[in-house]
Design a protein around this motif. Structure first.
Motif, PDB file in Angstrom:
ATOM      1  N   GLU A 133      -3.919  11.491 -63.717  1.00  0.00           N
ATOM      2  CA  GLU A 133      -3.899  12.923 -63.405  1.00  0.00           C
ATOM      3  C   GLU A 133      -5.172  13.225 -62.629  1.00  0.00           C
ATOM      4  OE1 GLU A 133      -4.197  17.247 -65.609  1.00  0.00           O
ATOM      5  OE2 GLU A 133      -3.629  15.516 -66.793  1.00  0.00           O
ATOM      6  N   VAL A 134      -5.041  13.605 -61.370  1.00  0.00           N
ATOM      7  CA  VAL A 134      -6.193  13.911 -60.530  1.00  0.00           C
ATOM      8  C   VAL A 134      -6.512  15.390 -60.661  1.00  0.00           C
ATOM      9  CG1 VAL A 134      -7.137  13.915 -58.190  1.00  0.00           C
ATOM     10  CG2 VAL A 134      -5.605  12.055 -58.925  1.00  0.00           C
ATOM     11  N   THR A 135      -7.767  15.694 -61.013  1.00  0.00           N
ATOM     12  CA  THR A 135      -8.214  17.077 -61.144  1.00  0.00           C
ATOM     13  C   THR A 135      -9.452  17.278 -60.279  1.00  0.00           C
ATOM     14  OG1 THR A 135      -9.653  16.638 -63.042  1.00  0.00           O
ATOM     15  CG2 THR A 135      -7.362  17.233 -63.521  1.00  0.00           C
ATOM     16  N   ARG A 136      -9.763  18.529 -60.038  1.00  0.00           N
ATOM     17  CA  ARG A 136     -10.996  18.879 -59.325  1.00  0.00           C
ATOM     18  C   ARG A 136     -11.840  19.732 -60.269  1.00  0.00           C
ATOM     19  NH1 ARG A 136     -10.124  20.692 -53.438  1.00  0.00           N
ATOM     20  NH2 ARG A 136     -12.375  20.671 -53.604  1.00  0.00           N
ATOM     21  N   PRO A 137     -13.007  19.202 -60.676  1.00  0.00           N
ATOM     22  CA  PRO A 137     -13.850  19.938 -61.645  1.00  0.00           C
ATOM     23  C   PRO A 137     -14.412  21.232 -61.089  1.00  0.00           C
ATOM     24  CG  PRO A 137     -14.985  17.975 -60.826  1.00  0.00           C
ATOM     25  CD  PRO A 137     -13.614  17.986 -60.210  1.00  0.00           C
TER      26      PRO A 137
END
Length: 62
Positions: A58-62
């Motif tokens: 799961e790719v997220t952007r902090p």
């Protein structure tokens, strides 16, 4: 049904592309966000020895 493990990859933009921090595994980089999932999955497989088909990212952007 094959049991899978989901890993989170935090993607942060850099001057040269993206820095990926796969929580609990390590860090890597990629040139564009479109390849982040595949690059993060390869890192998990390489460092943990898990079969690729059992790794979800799961790719997220902090």
């Amino acid at each position: 049904m094959v049991a899978t493990t989901t890993y989170t990859a935090e993607a942060t933009p850099t001057i040269q592309g993206w820095s990926l921090k796969v929580i609990g595994v390590g860090k890597t980089t990629c040139s564009n966000l479109g390849e982040a999932e595949a690059v993060a999955r390869e890192l998990v497989v390489r460092l943990t020895g898990m079969p690729m088909e059992r790794v979800l990212i799961e790719v997220t952007r902090p």
